[in-house]
Design an enzyme around this catalytic site. Structure first.
Site, PDB file in Angstrom:
ATOM      1  N   VAL A 172      36.617  68.272  16.651  1.00  0.00           N
ATOM      2  CA  VAL A 172      37.591  67.266  16.209  1.00  0.00           C
ATOM      3  C   VAL A 172      38.075  67.588  14.802  1.00  0.00           C
ATOM      4  O   VAL A 172      39.266  67.455  14.495  1.00  0.00           O
ATOM      5  CB  VAL A 172      36.989  65.852  16.277  1.00  0.00           C
ATOM      6  N   ASP A 173      37.179  68.031  13.934  1.00  0.00           N
ATOM      7  CA  ASP A 173      37.593  68.448  12.595  1.00  0.00           C
ATOM      8  C   ASP A 173      38.591  69.601  12.671  1.00  0.00           C
ATOM      9  O   ASP A 173      39.586  69.632  11.936  1.00  0.00           O
ATOM     10  CB  ASP A 173      36.375  68.885  11.776  1.00  0.00           C
ATOM     11  N   VAL A 174      38.305  70.573  13.529  1.00  0.00           N
ATOM     12  CA  VAL A 174      39.202  71.724  13.666  1.00  0.00           C
ATOM     13  C   VAL A 174      40.571  71.272  14.155  1.00  0.00           C
ATOM     14  O   VAL A 174      41.619  71.681  13.627  1.00  0.00           O
ATOM     15  CB  VAL A 174      38.589  72.771  14.613  1.00  0.00           C
TER      16      VAL A 174
END
Length: 400
Positions: A172-174
């Site tokens: 999700v961060d990516v």
């Protein structure tokens, strides 16, 4: 923004990066790979916390930090100090883009929110990354694990009879980082056309929702909660992993033609002619007996053998590999960079290509405060003031 040089499309673009950990740094590394000058602002005491997220380490820097910070310049500056805050605003005034992922309200408390920065640079493109956007409670911190949980990603990941499972990387961060980079480029294009900057807002939760794609649409259309299928697919059979004699093979027979080729490659034409498996719909309805037959077949040969046979027959397939093996076997675009602490570090490079241009940052991830004097010198801070700021702990300078 000046004209691109050396073929790099974002050369001449200045990014002031107040972000840390992963989503923001991934976004700014993407922009650095395209040629932007990214100035990373870190606290003098320790800097970005991912510098200490190890082992493993290389030259005292964690692999985590090294993975998302190539091509940047680091300035160690205490933004809570009034003089440090003023220097931060001076740097904002010279930037094309400001990006931050402070906890909600943090930028405003520091006097570095969009409205404050816009007073110094009216056409600034200002990107803020948060965990949950405008949802209540507004001050909630966002971490990949909790967003995977809240978004439904964990609920659909893992074995059918097992527990909900997070994806093996902070996906999700990516995704939020990629969304931020894309939105920043769109805002810059709009500025080129209108002369106006603007506020870009990206949240981890919205990025996760968007990543649900058809699974999210299925839930909205049917009102039913999607289930976990492990490495299988809810709507395509066979589309999953199978245990081979020495490992695992992933097989993607995504249509009836590929299924027929699969049956030929494994020398089981009877599975192609069986009415229970004649169409994908039939195979989904009769998943269990078909998969049992295929499991017996695949157990008889090595994963490498099966991959060769299936690929020769035109059936998408791949041996399930460890990360290190995959990077070498797949000839990942890696680059050796001489790190400031001595020695070289090998990093995975950018995933895209642009004709006639070699993308990818030219410099390794920076040491904390490695460019403090250089960057502050660009806004007129002389040696005497640098020494005074350093003595008071407002800045830090790396010896490299």
């Amino acid at each position: 923004m000046s004209q691109p040089v050396n073929g790099l499309p974002l050369a001449g673009l200045r990014i002031l990066d107040f972000s840390r950990v992963l989503a923001g740094p991934y976004a700014t590394m993407t922009l650095a790979d395209l040629g932007a000058d990214v100035v990373k602002i870190e606290h003098p005491a320790g800097g970005d916390e991912t510098r200490a997220w190890g082992p493993p380490f290389a030259g005292g820097e964690s692999a985590y930090f090294l993975s998302v910070n190539r091509g940047k310049r680091s300035i160690a500056l205490d933004l809570k100090d009034p003089e440090g805050r003023e220097l931060g605003l001076d740097l904002c005034a010279r930037a094309d883009v400001v990006i931050e992922n402070f906890r909600p309200g943090g930028a405003a408390r520091l006097g570095l929110d969009y409205e404050a920065v816009r007073q110094r640079r009216p056409d600034i493109v200002y990107c803020t990354i948060s965990g949950f956007g405008a949802r209540e409670p507004r001050d909630r911190a966002g971490y990949d694990l909790t967003v995977q949980a809240e978004s439904g990603l964990m609920a659909i990941t893992g074995e059918a009879d097992g527990e909900p499972t997070k994806v093996g990387v902070a996906i999700v961060d990516v995704l939020a980082g990629l969304n931020a980079a894309t939105a920043i480029l769109a805002a810059l294009r709009r500025r080129d056309l209108t002369g106006e900057g603007g506020l870009v807002e990206v949240s981890l939760l919205d990025s996760a929702f968007a990543a649900l794609v058809h699974v999210g649409t299925n839930a909205l259309l049917t009102g039913a909660e999607p289930q976990r299928y492990g490495n299988a697919h809810p709507s395509i059979v066979p589309y999953q992993s199978f245990r081979a004699a020495d490992g695992w093979i992933a097989v993607a027979a995504a249509n009836d033609g590929l299924y027929a080729r699969l049956c030929g490659a494994i020398e089981r034409p009877d599975l192609a002619s069986d009415r229970r498996y004649a169409s994908n719909e039939a195979r989904v309805l009769n998943r269990e007996p078909l998969i049992a037959e295929l499991e017996t077949v695949f157990a008889g040969r090595s994963a490498e053998d099966w991959q060769g046979l299936l690929l020769a027959a035109g059936v998408p397939a791949g041996k399930i590999r460890g990360v290190g093996e995959a990077l070498r076997t797949g000839k990942a675009r890696t680059r050796l960079m001489d790190h400031a602490t001595g020695g070289a570090v090998e990093l995975v490079g950018p995933p895209v290509e642009l004709a006639s241009v070699e993308l990818g940052a030219r410099t390794p991830p920076p040491l904390l405060g490695q460019h403090t004097a250089e960057v502050l010198g660009e806004v007129g801070v002389g040696d005497d003031r640098l020494a005074s700021l350093e003595e008071r702990g407002v800045i830090a300078r790396s010896p490299a």
